[in-house]
Design a protein around this motif. Structure first.
Motif, PDB file in Angstrom:
ATOM      1  N   VAL A  23     -11.975  62.186 -38.350  1.00 60.93           N
ATOM      2  CA  VAL A  23     -10.754  61.486 -37.955  1.00 60.93           C
ATOM      3  C   VAL A  23     -10.837  61.089 -36.484  1.00 60.93           C
ATOM      4  O   VAL A  23     -11.112  61.923 -35.626  1.00 60.93           O
ATOM      5  N   VAL A  24     -10.602  59.821 -36.216  1.00 58.54           N
ATOM      6  CA  VAL A  24     -10.565  59.318 -34.843  1.00 58.54           C
ATOM      7  C   VAL A  24      -9.216  58.671 -34.607  1.00 58.54           C
ATOM      8  O   VAL A  24      -8.788  57.806 -35.376  1.00 58.54           O
ATOM      9  N   ARG A  25      -8.531  59.112 -33.562  1.00 57.25           N
ATOM     10  CA  ARG A  25      -7.198  58.606 -33.267  1.00 57.25           C
ATOM     11  C   ARG A  25      -7.302  57.449 -32.281  1.00 57.25           C
ATOM     12  O   ARG A  25      -7.793  57.628 -31.168  1.00 57.25           O
ATOM     13  N   MET A  26      -6.838  56.280 -32.707  1.00 58.29           N
ATOM     14  CA  MET A  26      -6.988  55.043 -31.952  1.00 58.29           C
ATOM     15  C   MET A  26      -5.694  54.763 -31.194  1.00 58.29           C
ATOM     16  O   MET A  26      -4.663  54.413 -31.786  1.00 58.29           O
ATOM     17  N   GLY A  27      -5.723  54.889 -29.878  1.00 63.74           N
ATOM     18  CA  GLY A  27      -4.536  54.685 -29.071  1.00 63.74           C
ATOM     19  C   GLY A  27      -4.336  53.224 -28.709  1.00 63.74           C
ATOM     20  O   GLY A  27      -5.256  52.554 -28.229  1.00 63.74           O
ATOM     21  N   THR A  28      -3.130  52.715 -28.937  1.00 62.06           N
ATOM     22  CA  THR A  28      -2.812  51.330 -28.596  1.00 62.06           C
ATOM     23  C   THR A  28      -1.370  51.245 -28.132  1.00 62.06           C
ATOM     24  O   THR A  28      -0.577  52.168 -28.349  1.00 62.06           O
ATOM     25  N   GLU A  29      -1.022  50.121 -27.503  1.00 58.52           N
ATOM     26  CA  GLU A  29       0.324  49.970 -26.957  1.00 58.52           C
ATOM     27  C   GLU A  29       1.317  49.460 -27.994  1.00 58.52           C
ATOM     28  O   GLU A  29       2.487  49.834 -28.000  1.00 58.52           O
ATOM     29  N   GLY A  30       0.873  48.551 -28.851  1.00 59.31           N
ATOM     30  CA  GLY A  30       1.769  47.984 -29.858  1.00 59.31           C
ATOM     31  C   GLY A  30       2.812  47.052 -29.297  1.00 59.31           C
ATOM     32  O   GLY A  30       3.852  46.829 -29.912  1.00 59.31           O
ATOM     33  N   ALA A  31       2.547  46.474 -28.114  1.00 56.10           N
ATOM     34  CA  ALA A  31       3.538  45.613 -27.469  1.00 56.10           C
ATOM     35  C   ALA A  31       2.892  44.472 -26.701  1.00 56.10           C
ATOM     36  O   ALA A  31       3.469  43.950 -25.752  1.00 56.10           O
ATOM     37  N   TYR A  32       1.692  44.066 -27.113  1.00 57.16           N
ATOM     38  CA  TYR A  32       0.943  43.079 -26.323  1.00 57.16           C
ATOM     39  C   TYR A  32       0.291  42.038 -27.235  1.00 57.16           C
ATOM     40  O   TYR A  32      -0.923  41.997 -27.384  1.00 57.16           O
ATOM     41  N   PRO A  33       1.108  41.179 -27.856  1.00 57.84           N
ATOM     42  CA  PRO A  33       0.537  40.155 -28.725  1.00 57.84           C
ATOM     43  C   PRO A  33      -0.293  39.145 -27.925  1.00 57.84           C
ATOM     44  O   PRO A  33       0.036  38.882 -26.758  1.00 57.84           O
ATOM     45  N   PRO A  34      -1.358  38.589 -28.499  1.00 51.93           N
ATOM     46  CA  PRO A  34      -1.829  38.836 -29.878  1.00 51.93           C
ATOM     47  C   PRO A  34      -2.816  39.988 -29.993  1.00 51.93           C
ATOM     48  O   PRO A  34      -3.415  40.166 -31.039  1.00 51.93           O
ATOM     49  N   PHE A  35      -2.993  40.773 -28.916  1.00 47.32           N
ATOM     50  CA  PHE A  35      -3.931  41.898 -28.975  1.00 47.32           C
ATOM     51  C   PHE A  35      -3.434  42.975 -29.938  1.00 47.32           C
ATOM     52  O   PHE A  35      -4.174  43.427 -30.812  1.00 47.32           O
ATOM     53  N   ILE A 232     -11.459  33.974 -32.934  1.00 50.89           N
ATOM     54  CA  ILE A 232     -10.915  32.647 -33.241  1.00 50.89           C
ATOM     55  C   ILE A 232      -9.629  32.757 -34.052  1.00 50.89           C
ATOM     56  O   ILE A 232      -8.671  32.006 -33.834  1.00 50.89           O
ATOM     57  N   LYS A 233      -9.578  33.708 -34.970  1.00 47.70           N
ATOM     58  CA  LYS A 233      -8.374  33.904 -35.781  1.00 47.70           C
ATOM     59  C   LYS A 233      -7.163  34.179 -34.900  1.00 47.70           C
ATOM     60  O   LYS A 233      -6.074  33.623 -35.131  1.00 47.70           O
ATOM     61  N   TRP A 234      -7.327  35.024 -33.874  1.00 47.28           N
ATOM     62  CA  TRP A 234      -6.175  35.473 -33.094  1.00 47.28           C
ATOM     63  C   TRP A 234      -5.969  34.699 -31.794  1.00 47.28           C
ATOM     64  O   TRP A 234      -4.845  34.652 -31.282  1.00 47.28           O
ATOM     65  N   PHE A 235      -7.034  34.089 -31.257  1.00 49.59           N
ATOM     66  CA  PHE A 235      -6.890  33.423 -29.962  1.00 49.59           C
ATOM     67  C   PHE A 235      -7.151  31.919 -30.018  1.00 49.59           C
ATOM     68  O   PHE A 235      -6.978  31.238 -29.009  1.00 49.59           O
ATOM     69  N   GLY A 236      -7.567  31.411 -31.174  1.00 52.06           N
ATOM     70  CA  GLY A 236      -7.737  29.977 -31.324  1.00 52.06           C
ATOM     71  C   GLY A 236      -9.172  29.509 -31.115  1.00 52.06           C
ATOM     72  O   GLY A 236     -10.035  30.238 -30.627  1.00 52.06           O
ATOM     73  N   GLU A 237      -9.408  28.272 -31.483  1.00 54.76           N
ATOM     74  CA  GLU A 237     -10.747  27.690 -31.450  1.00 54.76           C
ATOM     75  C   GLU A 237     -11.318  27.582 -30.034  1.00 54.76           C
ATOM     76  O   GLU A 237     -12.541  27.522 -29.862  1.00 54.76           O
ATOM     77  N   ASP A 238     -10.458  27.531 -29.031  1.00 52.05           N
ATOM     78  CA  ASP A 238     -10.949  27.343 -27.655  1.00 52.05           C
ATOM     79  C   ASP A 238     -11.300  28.643 -26.950  1.00 52.05           C
ATOM     80  O   ASP A 238     -11.783  28.610 -25.808  1.00 52.05           O
TER      81      ASP A 238
END
Length: 242
Positions: A23-35, A232-238
């Motif tokens: 088990v690995v616990r992945m810490g994230t903020e959950g408040a920084y779209p689109p990351f 590309i899915k989350w940040f676009g073609e550029d």
């Protein structure tokens, strides 16, 4: 993938060596779209959620997502409340003194200033600039002639501009572009600012084996093109790709 669950950092999970666990616990903020962010269904979503899930599957690990406020995201990693940080964190020399990083999974992106439409760009030098606390953007503003106004969350920096509490906000371009492009009352001002390195996963300096495992997965995803597909899915073609 064995199992994906969402937990809260407030559960005060015990600290154990990550490299020896399934088990690995992945810490994230959950408040920084689109990351990373919480969607309308109250579920974690975003580029790093897709990336982290794929990395866990390839590494044959059971990963639990842990939400933690940005202000304490490094101290709680060091304290053992989770095993990784995957939260749009730029790799910097100062952070390397406290934690270790994998190789970058996203190339550096310029930081941008945004303000209310019609704002003169001179506010960048002499005005009040909002930034999320403990970020490379806050550090940059502190070194300029502007007055720094720090907030715990990125959304609060935008609200400060709209309320007139701040003249402008400095943040990652990837975060600001979606907001500004969809807002009738905001626009970019001034020139892009290049601070910090690429974005990588943070780990405790003692978790060498786990870092090497995820480092190898990132390299594999760069090689087979799957990382570029997610970018590309989350940040676009550029967006810059590997």
């Amino acid at each position: 993938m064995k199992k994906l669950t969402l937990t809260l950092a407030a559960l005060a999970l015990s600290a154990t060596g990550a490299a020896a666990q399934d088990v690995v616990r992945m810490g994230t903020e959950g408040a920084y779209p689109p990351f990373n962010f919480i969607n309308d269904a109250n579920e974690l979503e975003g580029f790093e959620i897709d990336l982290g899930n794929e990395m866990c599957q390839r590494a044959e690990l059971t990963c639990e997502w842990v939400i933690n406020d940005w202000d304490t995201i490094i101290p709680n990693l060091v304290a053992g409340n989770y095993d990784t940080i995957i939260a749009g964190m730029s790799i910097t020399d100062a952070r390397r003194e406290v934690i270790a990083f994998t190789q970058e999974y996203k190339m550096p992106d310029p930081s941008l200033y945004a303000a209310l439409s019609g704002t003169d760009s001179s506010v960048i030098e002499g005005g009040v600039i909002a930034a999320q606390s403990n970020t490379i953007q806050a550090g940059h503003v502190a070194e300029t002639g502007a007055d720094l106004l720090e907030f715990p969350t990125p959304d609060e920096t935008i609200s400060a501009v709209r309320s007139g509490e701040a003249d402008a906000v400095l943040a990652d371009g990837d975060f600001l572009r979606t907001i500004v492009n969809e807002a009738a009352d905001l626009e970019f001002v001034g020139e892009p600012v290049f601070v910090g390195g690429g974005v990588g996963m943070g780990l405790r300096q003692s978790d060498t084996e786990l870092r090497e495992t995820f480092d190898a997965v990132i390299a594999e995803m760069k090689e087979d093109g799957s990382l570029n597909e997610l970018l590309i899915k989350w940040f676009g073609e550029d967006t810059p790709v590997f």
